[in-house]
Scaffold this active site. Sequence first.
Site, PDB file in Angstrom:
ATOM      1  N   LYS A  41     -16.195 -15.920  -0.375  1.00 55.60           N
ATOM      2  CA  LYS A  41     -16.228 -16.172  -1.839  1.00 55.60           C
ATOM      3  C   LYS A  41     -15.568 -18.037  -2.019  1.00 55.60           C
ATOM      4  CE  LYS A  41     -14.942 -11.978  -2.188  1.00 55.60           C
ATOM      5  NZ  LYS A  41     -15.349 -10.142  -2.572  1.00 55.60           N
ATOM      6  N   ASP A  56      -2.862  -5.026   7.799  1.00 53.52           N
ATOM      7  CA  ASP A  56      -3.412  -5.870   7.488  1.00 53.52           C
ATOM      8  C   ASP A  56      -4.349  -6.323   7.884  1.00 53.52           C
ATOM      9  OD1 ASP A  56      -4.100  -9.101   6.774  1.00 53.52           O
ATOM     10  OD2 ASP A  56      -2.365  -9.956   7.307  1.00 53.52           O
TER      11      ASP A  56
HETATM   12  C1  SAM Z   1     -12.939  -6.951  -3.805  1.00 54.07           C
HETATM   13  S1  SAM Z   1     -11.633  -6.069  -2.386  1.00 54.07           S
HETATM   14  C2  SAM Z   1     -12.909  -4.354  -2.393  1.00 54.07           C
HETATM   15  C3  SAM Z   1     -14.083  -4.165  -2.416  1.00 54.07           C
HETATM   16  C4  SAM Z   1     -14.035  -2.813  -2.187  1.00 54.07           C
HETATM   17  N1  SAM Z   1     -15.543  -3.853  -1.444  1.00 54.07           N
HETATM   18  C5  SAM Z   1     -14.807  -1.991  -2.279  1.00 54.07           C
HETATM   19  O1  SAM Z   1     -16.584  -2.171  -2.387  1.00 54.07           O
HETATM   20  O2  SAM Z   1     -14.447  -0.964  -3.386  1.00 54.07           O
HETATM   21  C6  SAM Z   1     -10.614  -6.996  -2.355  1.00 54.07           C
HETATM   22  C7  SAM Z   1      -9.952  -5.847  -1.224  1.00 54.07           C
HETATM   23  O3  SAM Z   1      -9.343  -6.615   0.011  1.00 54.07           O
HETATM   24  C8  SAM Z   1      -7.884  -6.373   0.397  1.00 54.07           C
HETATM   25  N2  SAM Z   1      -6.842  -7.113   0.659  1.00 54.07           N
HETATM   26  C9  SAM Z   1      -7.245  -8.230   0.808  1.00 54.07           C
HETATM   27  N3  SAM Z   1      -6.461  -8.842   1.122  1.00 54.07           N
HETATM   28  C10 SAM Z   1      -6.465  -7.996   2.538  1.00 54.07           C
HETATM   29  C11 SAM Z   1      -5.733  -7.985   3.617  1.00 54.07           C
HETATM   30  N4  SAM Z   1      -4.923  -9.226   4.039  1.00 54.07           N
HETATM   31  N5  SAM Z   1      -5.564  -7.234   4.866  1.00 54.07           N
HETATM   32  C12 SAM Z   1      -5.916  -5.636   4.138  1.00 54.07           C
HETATM   33  N6  SAM Z   1      -6.375  -5.682   2.716  1.00 54.07           N
HETATM   34  C13 SAM Z   1      -6.977  -7.073   2.057  1.00 54.07           C
HETATM   35  C14 SAM Z   1      -7.499  -6.376  -1.741  1.00 54.07           C
HETATM   36  O4  SAM Z   1      -6.175  -4.795  -1.285  1.00 54.07           O
HETATM   37  C15 SAM Z   1      -8.478  -5.512  -1.728  1.00 54.07           C
HETATM   38  O5  SAM Z   1      -8.696  -4.005  -2.670  1.00 54.07           O
END
Ligand code: SAM
EC number: 2.1.1.186
Length: 352
Positions: free
Chosen positions: A302, A257
């Site tokens: 965001k 996380d």
């Molecule tokens: C917009 S995507 C990221 C794309 C990435 N920057 C790329 O260039 O490929 C957002 C990511 O945040 C992750 N995410 C959301 N909440 C999270 C958390 N609490 N811990 C880790 N990852 C998280 C999701 O699983 C998702 O893969």
Amino acid sequence: MGILILCRPGFEPEAAAEIADWAARHELAGYPQATRGEGWVRFHFFDPAPDHALPGPRDLIFARQRVRVIADLPDLPREDRLAPMLAALREAGITRLGDLIVEHPDSDAARPLAGLARSFGNALRPALRREGWLAELSDPRLPCLHVCFLSGTHVLLGLSEPRGVRLWPQGIARLRVPKDAPSRSAAKLEEALETLMSAEERARWLQPGMTAADLGAAPGGWSFILARRHVRVIAIDNGPIQPALLDTGLVEHLRADGFTWQPPRPLDWMVCDMVEQPRRVAARMADWFVHGWCRHAIFNLKLPMKKRWAEVQANLGDFHARCEAADIAVQTRARQLYHDREEITVLAWTGR
Ligand SMILES: C[S@@+](CC[C@H](N)C(=O)[O-])C[C@H]1O[C@@H](n2cnc3c(N)ncnc32)[C@H](O)[C@@H]1O
């Protein structure tokens, strides 16, 4: 004549609120003029403003381009746009220009003006040279002339000062990201690295062999951009990372996380693209600086909500307040990048 700002269509209220705040801070009285969806904002001064009344290239978050307006030509004849424009430039006392940018807002209505802007630029450039105003080679020390087509017959002429920042038509950085990048988000981090830092800062702050964490990394676009620069990355996400990226040996994937994971030792960089409440992200980003887990960070906030300018101010204010309370000096620069949709991107760094 005021200031012209080009922004992402739909973000005119944010750009207008921001330039109004900037003007108030600089004790410049005036009002913004904007129509939602048109991709531009004009700030009119009540009194003649001093020549330097122009925000710096990194002063505004929602401005892709900012220009000091020197002439408003609302009724250009279609058969000869050049002669009235040269007359307006003469009247404005133009003597030396470092470059020329012919552009238009990024709105649906204005996008068809791209062809006109291109062909008009081809005619104007030699005309400016004949007048002795524009040299053969661009000179970033001199003001840049902006010709902004709001319609086929309405043009605003303006000047900007590069102040060490590369200027792009419409303020849109044209960057190439390799086709094998794991996601389109890769372009976002590439744009952030190119536009939020100077070349000198990039060379100093982002060196091969440095270490980074990528929070919310899957499928790996941002890690890919860092690994391309030979930075070693710990990619944090419960989702999968592109296998080819892991094969480089520069990226290690941890299923964890991003809000609770802590690096085992201080890193040079942390980047974060987690889709979460911006308040929560800003607070977690401050934790990283307060604990000394990184010296540089790039993170997205965001903005799906309505009052986006107020939200940005609150989040950045909270981030700085948390760092100050811990006596950590952190600076930030933020921008809505071309590749940002309902979000902004923040660069934060500490001198420590
Ligand atoms: C917009 S995507 C990221 C794309 C990435 N920057 C790329 O260039 O490929 C957002 C990511 O945040 C992750 N995410 C959301 N909440 C999270 C958390 N609490 N811990 C880790 N990852 C998280 C999701 O699983 C998702 O893969």
